[in-house]
Design an enzyme around this catalytic site. Sequence first.
Site, mmCIF file in Angstrom:
data_model
loop_
_atom_site.group_PDB
_atom_site.id
_atom_site.type_symbol
_atom_site.label_atom_id
_atom_site.label_comp_id
_atom_site.label_asym_id
_atom_site.label_seq_id
_atom_site.Cartn_x
_atom_site.Cartn_y
_atom_site.Cartn_z
ATOM 1 N N THR A 181 3.936 1.599 -0.908
ATOM 2 C CA THR A 181 4.641 1.693 -2.190
ATOM 3 C C THR A 181 3.740 2.327 -3.241
ATOM 4 O OG1 THR A 181 5.992 -0.250 -1.691
ATOM 5 C CG2 THR A 181 5.796 0.380 -4.007
ATOM 6 N N TYR A 194 0.831 -1.210 0.000
ATOM 7 C CA TYR A 194 0.000 0.000 0.000
ATOM 8 C C TYR A 194 0.863 1.258 0.000
ATOM 9 C CZ TYR A 194 -3.136 3.611 1.881
ATOM 10 O OH TYR A 194 -3.845 4.764 2.090
#
Length: 260
Positions: free
Chosen positions: A169, A167
């Site tokens: 990233t 998430y």
Amino acid sequence: MEESVTALPLGFADLSGRGVVITGGGSGIGAALTEGFVRAGAKVAFIDINEEASLSLVERLSADAIHRPLFLHADLRDMDAAKAAIGEAASHLGGLGVLVNNAALDDRHEFLEVTEEIWDANQTINLKQMFFCAQAAAPYLIADGHGAIVNFSSISFMLNMGGMPSYTTAKAGILGLTKSLAGRLGPDGVRVNAILPGMIVTERQKRLWLTDEGIAAMVDRQCLKRSLTAEDVLGPCLFLASRASAGMTAQWITVDGGVL
């Protein structure tokens, strides 16, 4: 006492009558955005997978709306469905002036247990669909002459949070996407900006992750000593969507109460 959506000063007259599509607009932050744009007089279509919550929102807002909002049911993990929903929104609204890429899913996942399937599914809902929604909306935004895209990222990737690496990233990637699209679409008159919320306390967050102690700890880190709610990102979103920010693109606004 915290202000409600309807109490906020919505002084963005140019949004009246504008075609606006909001992804994930049926609940949480998205519902506050849908309501805010409707009350600003925009013609709003919102895409969501939660039919019950979305239909309830439409009925509640339609009582005194200038333009009844349109709910489009679609699973944004299906790119064909996402693009079709954008096209349907544009057709129904008579064009698009604004795309708000809000939809996301912040499910927690343990680093050592993440599979390729988990990673890919997370990237699809948190990043991939934003790209393809923007791609589908771009011809309409270009035709509009001064279109705007507002992408929702998060400060989470700056806080070294270890509990949802795919998430965070994706949320970092949204800033790269924002700047790239701003460079590509700027010559066509389309602005692309982002909002980075901090800890926004929604019912879902309280039900799944947030405890009173966790909320208090974050408030202690903030300069503003109160919980942030979905309404706190509404004003910045209206600003970035409107001509009030006509000279801004490839930028982001952080709404975190002063954590960073």
